[in-house]
Design an enzyme around this catalytic site. Structure first.
Site, PDB file in Angstrom:
ATOM      1  N   ARG A 128      51.177 -64.190   5.557  1.00 41.42           N
ATOM      2  CA  ARG A 128      51.682 -63.671   6.845  1.00 41.42           C
ATOM      3  C   ARG A 128      53.209 -63.551   6.876  1.00 41.42           C
ATOM      4  NH1 ARG A 128      47.452 -66.827   9.317  1.00 41.42           N
ATOM      5  NH2 ARG A 128      45.706 -65.394   9.637  1.00 41.42           N
ATOM      6  N   LYS A 150      62.751 -51.016   5.861  1.00 35.94           N
ATOM      7  CA  LYS A 150      61.528 -50.197   5.787  1.00 35.94           C
ATOM      8  C   LYS A 150      60.825 -50.533   4.486  1.00 35.94           C
ATOM      9  CE  LYS A 150      62.663 -46.185   8.607  1.00 35.94           C
ATOM     10  NZ  LYS A 150      62.929 -44.729   8.616  1.00 35.94           N
ATOM     11  N   GLU A 192      72.189 -38.990  -1.109  1.00 36.49           N
ATOM     12  CA  GLU A 192      72.102 -39.873   0.058  1.00 36.49           C
ATOM     13  C   GLU A 192      73.489 -40.415   0.429  1.00 36.49           C
ATOM     14  OE1 GLU A 192      69.324 -40.422   1.842  1.00 36.49           O
ATOM     15  OE2 GLU A 192      67.663 -39.935   0.503  1.00 36.49           O
ATOM     16  N   LYS A 234      75.014 -47.300   6.889  1.00 31.59           N
ATOM     17  CA  LYS A 234      73.603 -47.543   7.188  1.00 31.59           C
ATOM     18  C   LYS A 234      73.445 -48.823   7.996  1.00 31.59           C
ATOM     19  CE  LYS A 234      68.910 -47.422   5.884  1.00 31.59           C
ATOM     20  NZ  LYS A 234      67.875 -47.047   4.965  1.00 31.59           N
ATOM     21  N   GLU A 244      64.045 -47.401  14.679  1.00 33.44           N
ATOM     22  CA  GLU A 244      64.111 -45.937  14.743  1.00 33.44           C
ATOM     23  C   GLU A 244      63.575 -45.384  16.053  1.00 33.44           C
ATOM     24  OE1 GLU A 244      63.458 -43.962  10.937  1.00 33.44           O
ATOM     25  OE2 GLU A 244      62.701 -42.214  12.006  1.00 33.44           O
ATOM     26  N   ARG A 248      68.590 -44.055  14.536  1.00 30.54           N
ATOM     27  CA  ARG A 248      68.245 -44.217  13.112  1.00 30.54           C
ATOM     28  C   ARG A 248      67.640 -42.939  12.526  1.00 30.54           C
ATOM     29  NH1 ARG A 248      65.640 -49.451   9.944  1.00 30.54           N
ATOM     30  NH2 ARG A 248      65.564 -48.421   7.913  1.00 30.54           N
ATOM     31  N   ASN A 252      67.587 -39.218   8.701  1.00 32.24           N
ATOM     32  CA  ASN A 252      66.655 -38.242   8.113  1.00 32.24           C
ATOM     33  C   ASN A 252      67.292 -36.866   7.946  1.00 32.24           C
ATOM     34  OD1 ASN A 252      64.604 -40.183   8.088  1.00 32.24           O
ATOM     35  ND2 ASN A 252      64.158 -39.784  10.240  1.00 32.24           N
ATOM     36  N   HIS A 255      65.892 -34.533   5.458  1.00 36.26           N
ATOM     37  CA  HIS A 255      64.630 -35.090   4.968  1.00 36.26           C
ATOM     38  C   HIS A 255      63.412 -34.291   5.426  1.00 36.26           C
ATOM     39  CE1 HIS A 255      67.169 -38.326   3.696  1.00 36.26           C
ATOM     40  NE2 HIS A 255      66.155 -39.036   3.242  1.00 36.26           N
ATOM     41  N   HIS A 259      61.213 -33.060   2.655  1.00 33.01           N
ATOM     42  CA  HIS A 259      59.835 -33.518   2.552  1.00 33.01           C
ATOM     43  C   HIS A 259      58.906 -32.334   2.269  1.00 33.01           C
ATOM     44  CE1 HIS A 259      55.875 -34.728   4.156  1.00 33.01           C
ATOM     45  NE2 HIS A 259      56.213 -35.914   3.665  1.00 33.01           N
ATOM     46  N   HIS A 273      63.409 -36.904  -5.002  1.00 31.60           N
ATOM     47  CA  HIS A 273      63.624 -37.010  -3.555  1.00 31.60           C
ATOM     48  C   HIS A 273      65.063 -36.601  -3.172  1.00 31.60           C
ATOM     49  CE1 HIS A 273      63.415 -38.601   0.508  1.00 31.60           C
ATOM     50  NE2 HIS A 273      64.446 -39.384   0.252  1.00 31.60           N
TER      51      HIS A 273
HETATM   52  N1  GLY Z   1      65.786 -43.963   4.806  1.00 29.22           N
HETATM   53  C1  GLY Z   1      65.912 -43.831   6.190  1.00 29.22           C
HETATM   54  C2  GLY Z   1      65.871 -45.118   6.938  1.00 29.22           C
HETATM   55  O1  GLY Z   1      65.915 -46.166   6.345  1.00 29.22           O
HETATM   56  O2  GLY Z   1      65.768 -45.095   8.135  1.00 29.22           O
END
Ligand code: GLY
Length: 377
Positions: A128, A150, A192, A234, A244, A248, A252, A255, A259, A273
């Site tokens: 957990r 993430k 990036e 970041k 997000e 946040r 993107n 992206h 994508h 990517h």
């Molecule tokens: N890669 C985008 C983020 O971490 O929100």
């Protein structure tokens, strides 16, 4: 005489009671043990890596942990995006459990974005929730995926559709690990880095115009500055919007387009990517200019810098596919960032002035693709 350790910079991702440091510098893997012991108090760690990265840095990291008094084991996964699936997650969890872990055992993710994502996810669900540390070894992971919590895996339905927000306790970005990174991976990660300048830091974009070649060619100070500035950007955004719910999503930029391009090329090595994001950012700038939002000279500056960095700026630079606007738009409509059926675009009012928009007319996007596909030549 013991030499001083190489210089390293320390930032904080300010998330209240789960705030954590990011360290950026040279020689950090060799002294990771002491930094990890200090930040986490752990006595035992499981290093999760892939075969390529483990053979480069696994032993050094394990020795460093042992020197700092931590017991350490290594679990090694196959390299590459296909590892980020349910089968490898299950096997990773079972292999870690077989080592008879406790709640106080630390997971250390050593590698690029794939390892950070799957090891972080495993850490989030094992017993957990175990603490974990990110030791990113690619430029893309150092400036983006290792920061912000993430984690997740891919499914046949799409990328990163199963996962958790699970923040690491520490991020150690050793810029020396970039010395062994293939040039193409480095350039893809650099997209990036450019992104942060384009989102909200025009001075950083100007710095990249002047120093991007040095970053790509291995100048240690330039690399450290680029990674540090990216992590700072970041960390600031994640600190304001961890889950997000708003800002946040600016991360993107490029992206949603990217994508769609990746979906057409199978999310593999044909189009990395970062390469897709690079062209995606140029499409976002071009769309913004066509909508009368962004000055054309800014679009041209972005195009020039991407081209100077040997990143794609035209469909002709991408792998050959029967590109069609309809298929690309269909992929964009399946992106997980679609909300109430509307695609969320990151548009710009200029370099460093990104914003979110959910009312871009579909026919503008179709025309944008059609015109760019037509110039393929
Ligand atoms: N890669 C985008 C983020 O971490 O929100």
């Amino acid at each position: 005489m013991i030499a001083d350790p190489p210089p390293c910079e320390r930032l904080i991702v300010d998330l209240g009671d789960h705030a954590y440091p990011i360290l950026v510098g040279a020689g950090l893997i060799d002294r990771a043990g002491q930094e990890i012991a200090l930040a986490t108090g752990a006595r035992r760690a499981i290093i999760v890596s892939d075969k390529t990265v483990d053979s480069l840095f696994g032993t050094a990291l394990e020795h460093s942990l042992r020197r700092a008094g931590l017991a350490a084991d290594r679990v090694v996964l196959p390299p590459g995006e296909p590892t980020k699936d349910f089968a490898h997650l299950a096997s990773l969890c079972e292999r870690v459990l077989a080592l008879r872990i406790e709640r106080s055992t630390l997971i250390v993710a050593l590698g690029g974005g794939v390892i950070g994502d799957i090891a972080g996810f495993a850490a989030g669900i094992l017993l957990r929730g175990l603490d974990f540390v990110q030791v990113p070894t690619t430029l893309l992971a150092q400036v983006d995926s290792a920061v912000g919590g993430k984690t997740g895996i891919n499914t046949p339905q799409g990328k990163n559709l199963v996962g958790l927000f699970h923040q690491p306790r520490l991020v150690l970005a050793d810029v020396d690990s970039l010395l062994t990174l293939p040039k193409r991976q480095l350039r893809a990660g650099y997209a990036e880095v450019i992104k942060y300048g384009l989102i909200n830091d025009p001075a950083f974009f100007s710095w990249l115009e002047d120093h991007g070649t040095a970053v790509l060619e291995g100048d240690a100070d330039a690399r450290r500055h680029a990674v540090l500035a990216s992590c700072r950007a970041k960390a600031a955004i994640v600190g304001r919007d961890e889950r997000e719910s708003g800002e946040r999503a600016l991360l993107n930029l490029g992206h949603t387009f990217g994508h769609a391009l990746e979906a057409e090329t199978g999310f593999g090595d044909d189009l990395l990517h970062g390469e897709a994001v690079a062209f995606g950012m140029l499409l976002a700038f071009t769309l913004s200019a066509r909508l009368g939002l962004c000055p054309w000279p800014d679009v041209e500056r972005v195009r020039r810098h991407l081209a100077a960095s040997t990143l794609p700026t035209r469909f002709a630079d991408l792998p050959s596919r029967p590109w069609t606007a309809g298929r690309l738009l269909a992929h964009m409509r399946h992106d997980k960032k679609v909300k109430d059926g509307a695609i969320t675009f990151v548009l710009v009012r200029g370099i460093g002035r990104a914003f979110l928009s959910r009312d871009v007319p579909a026919d503008e996007v179709i025309r944008l693709f059609d015109d760019h596909i037509a110039e393929r030549g």
